[in-house]
Design an enzyme around this catalytic site. Structure first.
Site, PDB file in Angstrom:
ATOM      1  N   ASP A  19      61.154 -42.883 -13.984  1.00  0.00           N
ATOM      2  CA  ASP A  19      60.620 -42.688 -12.632  1.00  0.00           C
ATOM      3  C   ASP A  19      61.575 -41.799 -11.847  1.00  0.00           C
ATOM      4  O   ASP A  19      62.793 -41.990 -11.907  1.00  0.00           O
ATOM      5  CB  ASP A  19      60.476 -44.066 -11.971  1.00  0.00           C
ATOM      6  CG  ASP A  19      59.980 -43.960 -10.538  1.00  0.00           C
ATOM      7  OD1 ASP A  19      59.335 -42.940 -10.199  1.00  0.00           O
ATOM      8  OD2 ASP A  19      60.230 -44.905  -9.762  1.00  0.00           O
ATOM      9  N   ASN A  21      60.805 -40.827  -8.362  1.00  0.00           N
ATOM     10  CA  ASN A  21      60.629 -40.899  -6.902  1.00  0.00           C
ATOM     11  C   ASN A  21      60.592 -42.334  -6.368  1.00  0.00           C
ATOM     12  O   ASN A  21      60.143 -42.570  -5.246  1.00  0.00           O
ATOM     13  CB  ASN A  21      59.373 -40.141  -6.491  1.00  0.00           C
ATOM     14  CG  ASN A  21      58.118 -40.748  -7.109  1.00  0.00           C
ATOM     15  OD1 ASN A  21      58.209 -41.612  -7.979  1.00  0.00           O
ATOM     16  ND2 ASN A  21      56.962 -40.319  -6.654  1.00  0.00           N
ATOM     17  N   ASP A  23      58.797 -44.997  -7.043  1.00  0.00           N
ATOM     18  CA  ASP A  23      57.576 -45.798  -6.850  1.00  0.00           C
ATOM     19  C   ASP A  23      57.353 -46.772  -8.008  1.00  0.00           C
ATOM     20  O   ASP A  23      56.322 -47.436  -8.088  1.00  0.00           O
ATOM     21  CB  ASP A  23      56.339 -44.896  -6.652  1.00  0.00           C
ATOM     22  CG  ASP A  23      56.040 -44.046  -7.877  1.00  0.00           C
ATOM     23  OD1 ASP A  23      56.815 -44.100  -8.863  1.00  0.00           O
ATOM     24  OD2 ASP A  23      55.029 -43.316  -7.860  1.00  0.00           O
ATOM     25  N   ASP A  27      57.179 -40.569 -14.368  1.00  0.00           N
ATOM     26  CA  ASP A  27      56.457 -39.364 -13.949  1.00  0.00           C
ATOM     27  C   ASP A  27      57.014 -38.124 -14.643  1.00  0.00           C
ATOM     28  O   ASP A  27      58.017 -38.206 -15.370  1.00  0.00           O
ATOM     29  CB  ASP A  27      56.509 -39.219 -12.416  1.00  0.00           C
ATOM     30  CG  ASP A  27      57.919 -39.432 -11.877  1.00  0.00           C
ATOM     31  OD1 ASP A  27      58.845 -38.808 -12.427  1.00  0.00           O
ATOM     32  OD2 ASP A  27      58.091 -40.247 -10.938  1.00  0.00           O
ATOM     33  N   ASP A  96      47.716 -35.411 -25.013  1.00  0.00           N
ATOM     34  CA  ASP A  96      46.818 -36.377 -25.630  1.00  0.00           C
ATOM     35  C   ASP A  96      45.400 -35.937 -25.289  1.00  0.00           C
ATOM     36  O   ASP A  96      45.089 -35.678 -24.127  1.00  0.00           O
ATOM     37  CB  ASP A  96      47.092 -37.775 -25.061  1.00  0.00           C
ATOM     38  CG  ASP A  96      46.863 -38.870 -26.077  1.00  0.00           C
ATOM     39  OD1 ASP A  96      45.803 -38.850 -26.733  1.00  0.00           O
ATOM     40  OD2 ASP A  96      47.733 -39.759 -26.213  1.00  0.00           O
ATOM     41  N   ASP A 197      42.847 -38.607 -29.720  1.00  0.00           N
ATOM     42  CA  ASP A 197      42.577 -40.046 -29.658  1.00  0.00           C
ATOM     43  C   ASP A 197      41.315 -40.409 -30.453  1.00  0.00           C
ATOM     44  O   ASP A 197      40.300 -39.714 -30.352  1.00  0.00           O
ATOM     45  CB  ASP A 197      42.381 -40.417 -28.183  1.00  0.00           C
ATOM     46  CG  ASP A 197      42.383 -41.915 -27.936  1.00  0.00           C
ATOM     47  OD1 ASP A 197      43.379 -42.570 -28.257  1.00  0.00           O
ATOM     48  OD2 ASP A 197      41.377 -42.416 -27.405  1.00  0.00           O
ATOM     49  N   GLU A 249      44.403 -39.367 -34.294  1.00  0.00           N
ATOM     50  CA  GLU A 249      44.483 -40.818 -34.486  1.00  0.00           C
ATOM     51  C   GLU A 249      43.165 -41.214 -35.132  1.00  0.00           C
ATOM     52  O   GLU A 249      42.098 -41.021 -34.555  1.00  0.00           O
ATOM     53  CB  GLU A 249      44.664 -41.553 -33.166  1.00  0.00           C
ATOM     54  CG  GLU A 249      44.815 -43.059 -33.393  1.00  0.00           C
ATOM     55  CD  GLU A 249      44.374 -43.890 -32.207  1.00  0.00           C
ATOM     56  OE1 GLU A 249      44.883 -45.007 -32.057  1.00  0.00           O
ATOM     57  OE2 GLU A 249      43.503 -43.460 -31.444  1.00  0.00           O
ATOM     58  N   HIS A 318      52.423 -46.684 -28.716  1.00  0.00           N
ATOM     59  CA  HIS A 318      52.163 -47.450 -27.488  1.00  0.00           C
ATOM     60  C   HIS A 318      51.110 -48.540 -27.683  1.00  0.00           C
ATOM     61  O   HIS A 318      50.802 -49.250 -26.733  1.00  0.00           O
ATOM     62  CB  HIS A 318      51.701 -46.490 -26.401  1.00  0.00           C
ATOM     63  CG  HIS A 318      50.382 -45.845 -26.743  1.00  0.00           C
ATOM     64  ND1 HIS A 318      50.252 -44.954 -27.795  1.00  0.00           N
ATOM     65  CD2 HIS A 318      49.150 -46.014 -26.234  1.00  0.00           C
ATOM     66  CE1 HIS A 318      48.984 -44.593 -27.889  1.00  0.00           C
ATOM     67  NE2 HIS A 318      48.291 -45.209 -26.963  1.00  0.00           N
ATOM     68  N   ASP A 319      50.539 -48.640 -28.883  1.00  0.00           N
ATOM     69  CA  ASP A 319      49.516 -49.664 -29.141  1.00  0.00           C
ATOM     70  C   ASP A 319      50.036 -50.795 -30.023  1.00  0.00           C
ATOM     71  O   ASP A 319      49.306 -51.742 -30.305  1.00  0.00           O
ATOM     72  CB  ASP A 319      48.316 -49.053 -29.881  1.00  0.00           C
ATOM     73  CG  ASP A 319      47.491 -48.123 -29.009  1.00  0.00           C
ATOM     74  OD1 ASP A 319      47.484 -48.317 -27.782  1.00  0.00           O
ATOM     75  OD2 ASP A 319      46.850 -47.221 -29.577  1.00  0.00           O
TER      76      ASP A 319
HETATM   77  O1  TEU Z   1      43.612 -46.432 -29.678  1.00  0.00           O
HETATM   78  C1  TEU Z   1      42.536 -46.735 -30.500  1.00  0.00           C
HETATM   79  C2  TEU Z   1      42.607 -47.884 -31.411  1.00  0.00           C
HETATM   80  O2  TEU Z   1      41.591 -48.136 -31.976  1.00  0.00           O
HETATM   81  C3  TEU Z   1      43.820 -48.674 -31.786  1.00  0.00           C
HETATM   82  O3  TEU Z   1      44.964 -48.291 -31.230  1.00  0.00           O
HETATM   83  C4  TEU Z   1      43.610 -50.145 -31.663  1.00  0.00           C
HETATM   84  O4  TEU Z   1      42.320 -50.476 -32.022  1.00  0.00           O
HETATM   85  C5  TEU Z   1      43.813 -50.787 -30.326  1.00  0.00           C
HETATM   86  O5  TEU Z   1      44.897 -50.308 -29.645  1.00  0.00           O
HETATM   87  C6  TEU Z   1      43.895 -52.268 -30.594  1.00  0.00           C
HETATM   88  O6  TEU Z   1      45.168 -52.771 -30.446  1.00  0.00           O
HETATM   89  C7  TEU Z   1      43.525 -45.324 -28.834  1.00  0.00           C
HETATM   90  C8  TEU Z   1      44.719 -45.277 -27.927  1.00  0.00           C
HETATM   91  O7  TEU Z   1      45.885 -45.113 -28.684  1.00  0.00           O
HETATM   92  C9  TEU Z   1      44.728 -46.525 -27.092  1.00  0.00           C
HETATM   93  O8  TEU Z   1      45.863 -46.618 -26.285  1.00  0.00           O
HETATM   94  C10 TEU Z   1      43.473 -46.508 -26.252  1.00  0.00           C
HETATM   95  O9  TEU Z   1      43.377 -47.704 -25.544  1.00  0.00           O
HETATM   96  C11 TEU Z   1      42.219 -46.327 -27.104  1.00  0.00           C
HETATM   97  O10 TEU Z   1      42.344 -45.297 -28.057  1.00  0.00           O
HETATM   98  C12 TEU Z   1      41.060 -45.952 -26.237  1.00  0.00           C
HETATM   99  O11 TEU Z   1      41.230 -44.662 -25.735  1.00  0.00           O
HETATM  100 CA    CA Z   2      57.217 -42.120 -10.021  1.00  0.00          CA
END
Ligand code: TEU
Ligand code: CA
Length: 538
Positions: A19, A21, A23, A27, A96, A197, A249, A318-319
């Site tokens: 971050d 600024n 908040d 960013d 992305d 994605d 992905e 991130h998932d």
């Molecule tokens: O994720 C799609 C996805 O199918 C997997 O990552 C998984 O099924 C899901 O995260 C269950 O844990 C992509 C992106 O990476 C994710 O962050 C988004 O939420 C999703 O598409 C929808 O855009």
């Molecule tokens: Ca910020």
């Protein structure tokens, strides 16, 4: 020039990186201020999770305008500056590309629900089924129905993900033209390519009922269909004009179906993120015991190494929960972080490092469900509670699976909020372990996970065999994985012990690296030890 075969790519989750600024939200100026960190790591490109305007129901994966920047993250000028500043450091920027669905706040959707041309058919609209039910029996990805009634239009729309993520309809030719425009918009600004994605779901062949399944009924109507291949080839024509890169992905792909999406002769994607190796850590829901089976994990990796000429390599994003507690041992935190780094950076393919992985960040330490943000976790919580699953058990399930595990703010130092923000409260909790796990500490320590990443990245740059060499597995047991990379007369062996106990391997050679202090290698691996050996006599 296939730069992506030599580069390490780093994923930034902008909301949680830095971050600038105060908040509480990461960013773009924050990212710019940390580019030196990425340069030092030896990163060739950065993939930014979405930074477009978005209501943030799914943290940016619900896009309401593809040609602008979310004001929370900055401006288009900030983005231009990021591209420029990154370039000065030899780093490319990848965006992305989320084109399976848009946010229902996108103006296309606003117009489509009012049947305004040419937007009328931009989405999958359908009337209620014959007996007043949903248009079909499909089920979605986020533990909710995948049809939502819209009063304005008087029809249902399809959403495979969250309710506010409406699936685009590629049967309407204008949609693909819009996407091509989006590509040109960013490529003209200097972006080097895209992470695409859920890209193998774009084409729905029909909205007929699917064969009933435990999860994702309807899948056969949209998984990796010819219509999607056709779209990808059309996009490739635009991308080729810029020599741009794409990684897709792709859910539920096998090496065979992946080859159709990213084989060098296909003119579609350059590589894909596959999931098979990530599915080797099932939980017995009954006891909620983690059941990570290293052998299955190694076998999945071997299969993909052998069957694709090149692909993306990753252990975190991130998932997914963090890799140390997932595939290795928090008890051997440092060794584990380095062992997993060794695997990531010595397999054949393009390695992706997820932010925080390079300092061994682990899963969140939240105290309760009110600290969660992830739409999926909140849906799962609601669903389990509707099924009368007791709170304690619910919480254990969520802790182990929540996507928020990987989304806590980056731990830069041991100051307030780990140096992520000057705000009193960041948008998502900082892990309290930041006093022990932070970059500043690790920079000062030549023996840290961070130093190991830097060192291996440099070794990979120096040794072509680690980048371009072929892959040959030598040993694969329930805890030991040994493989060789070979290029011409150069040959390097990697031996990894995925267990708390010592293990013997039948390999010798000159020791190049070990995550323990040792002079030479006698074939005995210590707990969670990783060694890299130079082979002789090949
Ligand atoms: O994720 C799609 C996805 O199918 C997997 O990552 C998984 O099924 C899901 O995260 C269950 O844990 C992509 C992106 O990476 C994710 O962050 C988004 O939420 C999703 O598409 C929808 O855009
Ligand atoms: Ca910020």
């Amino acid at each position: 020039m296939e730069w992506w075969k030599d580069a390490i790519i780093y994923q930034i989750y902008p909301r949680s990186f830095q971050d600038s600024n105060g908040d509480g939200i990461g960013d773009i100026p924050g990212i710019i201020s940390r580019l030196d960190h990425l340069q030092e790591l030896g990163v060739g490109a950065v993939w930014l999770s979405p930074v477009y305007p978005s209501p943030n129901d799914d943290n940016g994966y619900d896009i309401s305008d593809y040609k602008d920047i979310n004001p929370e993250y900055g401006t288009l000028e900030d983005m231009d500056r990021l591209i420029l500043e990154a370039k000065r450091r030899g780093i490319r920027i990848l965006m992305d590309l989320v084109i399976n669905h848009t946010s229902t706040a996108h103006q296309w959707f606003e117009k489509s629900r009012r049947r305004i041309a040419p937007y009328t058919d931009y989405y999958h609209w359908a009337p209620a089924g014959p007996d007043g039910t949903l248009p079909n029996n499909w089920t979605g990805f986020f533990a909710e129905d995948c049809w939502q009634w819209d009063d304005v239009r008087g029809e249902y729309y399809l959403h495979l993900f969250a309710r506010s993520q409406a699936d685009l309809n590629y049967h309407c030719p204008q949609v693909l033209e819009e996407v091509k425009e989006i590509l040109r918009f960013w490529l003209d600004r200097g972006v080097a390519g895209f992470r695409c994605d859920v890209i193998n779901l774009l084409w729905k062949d029909s909205l007929a009922d699917g064969e009933k399944r435990l999860a994702l009924t309807g899948l056969e109507h949209y998984l990796s269909l010819e219509g999607t291949h056709d779209i990808l080839r059309q996009l490739r024509q635009v991308l080729d004009g810029y020599r741009a890169f794409t990684v897709g992905e792709t859910v539920f792909v096998t090496p065979e179906t992946a080859r159709d999406l990213c084989g060098p002769d296909r003119g579609e994607l350059n590589m894909v993120f596959s999931f098979q190796h990530m599915e080797c850590d099932q939980y017995f829901v009954k006891w909620l015991k983690r059941d990570f089976r290293p052998k299955r994990f190694f076998e999945a990796l071997i299969k993909w190494q052998r069957e694709l000429p090149w692909n993306a390599i990753y252990l975190e994003n991130h998932d997914q929960p963090r890799s140390i507690p997932r595939f290795a041992s928090e008890g051997y935190w440092r060794e584990s972080g380095k062992l997993l780094a060794t695997l990531l950076l010595t397999l054949r393919g393009t390695p992706f490092i997820y932010q925080g992985q390079e300092i061994g960040m682990v899963d969140f330490d939240f105290d309760g469900a009110d600290q969660l943000d992830d739409v999926e976790s909140r849906n799962v919580d609601r669903l389990l509670s509707a099924c009368h699953v007791p709170e304690g058990l619910r919480w254990r399930i969520i802790r182990r699976t929540s996507r928020d595990n990987a989304r806590t703010p980056f731990q830069w130092d041991d100051g307030p909020n780990a140096g992520f923000t000057t705000a009193a409260r960041p948008w998502l909790g900082v892990n309290r372990n930041f006093h022990f796990v932070n970059l500043a500490d690790q920079e000062a320590d030549p023996d840290s996970i961070w130093s190991w990443y830097k060192d291996l990245a440099a070794l990979r740059r120096e040794r072509e065999v680690l980048r371009r060499g072929d892959f040959l597995w030598l040993e694969c047991t329930h805890r030991v994985f040994v493989y060789r990379r070979r290029l011409g007369r150069e040959s390097v062996t990697v031996a990894l012990n995925f267990s708390d106990r010592p293990a013997w391997v039948g390999r010798r050679g000159t020791l190049l690296r070990s995550n323990y202090y040792r002079d030479g290698f006698d074939g005995r691996l210590r707990p969670w030890e990783a060694v890299i050996l130079e082979d002789h006599g090949n």
